[in-house]
Design a protein around this motif. Structure first.
Motif, PDB file in Angstrom:
ATOM      1  N   ALA A  15       0.751  -1.321  -0.185  1.00 20.08           N
ATOM      2  CA  ALA A  15       0.134   0.033   0.124  1.00 20.08           C
ATOM      3  C   ALA A  15       0.882   1.178  -0.181  1.00 20.08           C
ATOM      4  CB  ALA A  15      -0.998  -0.063   1.337  1.00 20.08           C
ATOM      5  N   GLY A  16       1.858   0.984   0.724  1.00 24.56           N
ATOM      6  CA  GLY A  16       2.973   2.423   0.681  1.00 24.56           C
ATOM      7  C   GLY A  16       3.758   2.717  -0.575  1.00 24.56           C
ATOM      8  N   ASN A  17       3.974   1.401  -1.665  1.00 27.18           N
ATOM      9  CA  ASN A  17       4.637   1.517  -2.520  1.00 27.18           C
ATOM     10  C   ASN A  17       4.576   0.070  -3.303  1.00 27.18           C
ATOM     11  OD1 ASN A  17       6.169   1.877  -4.831  1.00 27.18           O
ATOM     12  ND2 ASN A  17       8.155   2.148  -3.801  1.00 27.18           N
ATOM     13  N   ALA A  18       3.401   0.057  -4.280  1.00 32.21           N
ATOM     14  CA  ALA A  18       3.060  -1.334  -4.859  1.00 32.21           C
ATOM     15  C   ALA A  18       4.313  -1.589  -5.950  1.00 32.21           C
ATOM     16  CB  ALA A  18       1.730  -1.000  -5.652  1.00 32.21           C
ATOM     17  N   ARG A  19       5.177  -0.939  -5.950  1.00 31.03           N
ATOM     18  CA  ARG A  19       6.368  -1.185  -7.153  1.00 31.03           C
ATOM     19  C   ARG A  19       7.563  -1.556  -6.318  1.00 31.03           C
ATOM     20  NH1 ARG A  19       6.880   3.381 -11.418  1.00 31.03           N
ATOM     21  NH2 ARG A  19       8.432   1.812 -12.331  1.00 31.03           N
ATOM     22  N   LEU A  20       7.382  -1.846  -5.339  1.00 42.10           N
ATOM     23  CA  LEU A  20       8.629  -2.651  -4.500  1.00 42.10           C
ATOM     24  C   LEU A  20       8.743  -3.748  -5.082  1.00 42.10           C
ATOM     25  CD1 LEU A  20       7.997  -1.773  -0.619  1.00 42.10           C
ATOM     26  CD2 LEU A  20       9.820  -0.930  -2.057  1.00 42.10           C
ATOM     27  N   PRO A  21       9.863  -4.068  -5.510  1.00 39.32           N
ATOM     28  CA  PRO A  21      10.374  -5.543  -5.791  1.00 39.32           C
ATOM     29  C   PRO A  21      10.058  -6.457  -4.859  1.00 39.32           C
ATOM     30  CG  PRO A  21      12.171  -3.847  -6.194  1.00 39.32           C
ATOM     31  CD  PRO A  21      11.149  -3.178  -5.484  1.00 39.32           C
ATOM     32  N   VAL A  22       9.990  -7.840  -5.398  1.00 41.01           N
ATOM     33  CA  VAL A  22       9.594  -8.885  -4.409  1.00 41.01           C
ATOM     34  C   VAL A  22      10.884  -9.022  -3.613  1.00 41.01           C
ATOM     35  CG1 VAL A  22       9.008 -11.218  -4.276  1.00 41.01           C
ATOM     36  CG2 VAL A  22       7.662  -9.858  -5.941  1.00 41.01           C
ATOM     37  N   ALA A  23      11.915  -9.189  -3.920  1.00 42.85           N
ATOM     38  CA  ALA A  23      13.189  -9.202  -3.241  1.00 42.85           C
ATOM     39  C   ALA A  23      13.133  -8.240  -2.198  1.00 42.85           C
ATOM     40  CB  ALA A  23      14.470  -9.059  -4.367  1.00 42.85           C
ATOM     41  N   THR A  24      12.933  -7.062  -2.455  1.00 41.49           N
ATOM     42  CA  THR A  24      12.803  -6.014  -1.208  1.00 41.49           C
ATOM     43  C   THR A  24      12.036  -6.294  -0.232  1.00 41.49           C
ATOM     44  OG1 THR A  24      13.726  -4.234  -2.931  1.00 41.49           O
ATOM     45  CG2 THR A  24      12.680  -3.641  -0.648  1.00 41.49           C
ATOM     46  N   ALA A  26      10.582  -9.399   0.300  1.00 44.70           N
ATOM     47  CA  ALA A  26      11.108 -10.515   1.168  1.00 44.70           C
ATOM     48  C   ALA A  26      12.161 -10.285   2.186  1.00 44.70           C
ATOM     49  CB  ALA A  26      11.731 -11.577   0.079  1.00 44.70           C
ATOM     50  N   ARG A  27      13.082  -9.249   1.976  1.00 43.54           N
ATOM     51  CA  ARG A  27      14.325  -8.863   2.765  1.00 43.54           C
ATOM     52  C   ARG A  27      13.470  -7.934   4.001  1.00 43.54           C
ATOM     53  NH1 ARG A  27      17.140  -7.121  -1.013  1.00 43.54           N
ATOM     54  NH2 ARG A  27      16.442  -5.177  -1.191  1.00 43.54           N
ATOM     55  N   ARG A  28      12.571  -7.159   3.695  1.00 43.33           N
ATOM     56  CA  ARG A  28      11.734  -6.548   4.705  1.00 43.33           C
ATOM     57  C   ARG A  28      11.021  -7.526   5.626  1.00 43.33           C
ATOM     58  NH1 ARG A  28      10.178  -0.778   2.101  1.00 43.33           N
ATOM     59  NH2 ARG A  28      12.165   0.041   1.613  1.00 43.33           N
ATOM     60  N   GLY A  30      11.851 -10.701   6.102  1.00 39.86           N
ATOM     61  CA  GLY A  30      12.468 -11.704   6.544  1.00 39.86           C
ATOM     62  C   GLY A  30      12.114 -12.949   5.949  1.00 39.86           C
ATOM     63  N   LEU A  31      11.646 -13.153   4.805  1.00 40.06           N
ATOM     64  CA  LEU A  31      10.984 -14.295   4.143  1.00 40.06           C
ATOM     65  C   LEU A  31      11.898 -14.332   2.787  1.00 40.06           C
ATOM     66  CD1 LEU A  31       7.151 -13.876   4.503  1.00 40.06           C
ATOM     67  CD2 LEU A  31       8.809 -15.212   5.697  1.00 40.06           C
ATOM     68  N   ALA A  32      11.704 -15.830   2.327  1.00 41.01           N
ATOM     69  CA  ALA A  32      12.266 -16.044   0.890  1.00 41.01           C
ATOM     70  C   ALA A  32      11.290 -15.362  -0.182  1.00 41.01           C
ATOM     71  CB  ALA A  32      12.364 -17.568   0.951  1.00 41.01           C
ATOM     72  N   ARG A  33      12.117 -14.961  -1.149  1.00 46.04           N
ATOM     73  CA  ARG A  33      11.499 -14.203  -2.418  1.00 46.04           C
ATOM     74  C   ARG A  33      10.070 -15.136  -2.912  1.00 46.04           C
ATOM     75  NH1 ARG A  33      10.629 -14.000  -7.297  1.00 46.04           N
ATOM     76  NH2 ARG A  33      12.133 -16.052  -7.943  1.00 46.04           N
ATOM     77  N   THR A  34      10.596 -16.441  -3.180  1.00 45.69           N
ATOM     78  CA  THR A  34       9.492 -17.144  -3.541  1.00 45.69           C
ATOM     79  C   THR A  34       8.198 -17.285  -2.669  1.00 45.69           C
ATOM     80  OG1 THR A  34      10.494 -19.220  -2.696  1.00 45.69           O
ATOM     81  CG2 THR A  34      10.954 -18.531  -5.051  1.00 45.69           C
ATOM     82  N   THR A  35       8.516 -17.165  -1.315  1.00 44.73           N
ATOM     83  CA  THR A  35       7.396 -17.310  -0.132  1.00 44.73           C
ATOM     84  C   THR A  35       6.621 -16.016  -0.441  1.00 44.73           C
ATOM     85  OG1 THR A  35       8.708 -18.504   1.105  1.00 44.73           O
ATOM     86  CG2 THR A  35       6.989 -17.443   1.960  1.00 44.73           C
ATOM     87  N   VAL A  36       7.149 -14.851  -0.459  1.00 40.44           N
ATOM     88  CA  VAL A  36       6.539 -13.631  -0.852  1.00 40.44           C
ATOM     89  C   VAL A  36       5.848 -13.504  -1.937  1.00 40.44           C
ATOM     90  CG1 VAL A  36       6.853 -11.121  -1.214  1.00 40.44           C
ATOM     91  CG2 VAL A  36       8.133 -12.401   0.906  1.00 40.44           C
ATOM     92  N   GLN A  37       6.155 -13.890  -3.189  1.00 35.75           N
ATOM     93  CA  GLN A  37       5.565 -14.242  -4.469  1.00 35.75           C
ATOM     94  C   GLN A  37       4.357 -14.872  -4.247  1.00 35.75           C
ATOM     95  OE1 GLN A  37       6.491 -12.329  -7.463  1.00 35.75           O
ATOM     96  NE2 GLN A  37       4.511 -13.059  -7.498  1.00 35.75           N
TER      97      GLN A  37
END
Length: 143
Positions: A15-24, A26-28, A30-37
């Motif tokens: 909601a704050g920034n819908a363009r944040l990359p999935v990797a970012t 995931a890092r914020r 504390g999860l794997a990128r695939t889990t966030v996706q």
């Protein structure tokens, strides 16, 4: 659908920034990128995320905004809604309970344009009356 704390935090970040990359994200989180996706895809599929949109900055927004409270005649809602959809300045319409039947969000580039839009709302067949509240300063906007 069950939304846990991680989903809620993910949606807050988007909601704050819908363009944040999935990797970012995931890092914020504390999860794997695939889990966030996978979480994003599930939230979209289940309707918790209905879409992504552009939020206009002050330089691109209409200069004047108003909330219009509308009373309508019984069984006139369909006709009134048809008329409201045709008015460019009417950005949103919500039904409500209480003294008024609808709440409109209206935008205009000038007071003259706002005045015309308010006249057109009031002239719509089935509108019993309206009250306009001009927005002065936005103090909180969490959209």
């Amino acid at each position: 659908m069950q939304i846990d704390e991680t989903d809620a935090e993910l949606m807050r970040l988007l909601a704050g920034n819908a363009r944040l990359p999935v990797a970012t994200l995931a890092r914020r989180l504390g999860l794997a990128r695939t889990t966030v996706q996978a979480r994003i895809e599930r939230l979209e599929r289940d309707g918790a995320i209905a879409g992504y949109t552009l939020r206009r900055g002050a330089a691109a927004r209409a200069a004047i905004r108003a909330t219009v409270l509308v009373s309508i005649e019984p069984r006139a809602a369909a006709g009134v809604l048809t008329r409201l959809r045709a008015l460019r300045g009417v950005e949103a319409c919500h039904t409500t309970s209480g003294r008024f039947d609808m709440i409109l969000e209206v935008a205009a580039d000038s007071t003259a344009e706002l005045d015309r839009t308010l006249d057109e709302i009031g002239d719509a067949q089935g509108v019993r009356g309206s009250e306009s509240l001009i927005h002065l300063t936005t103090k909180i906007d969490r959209r």
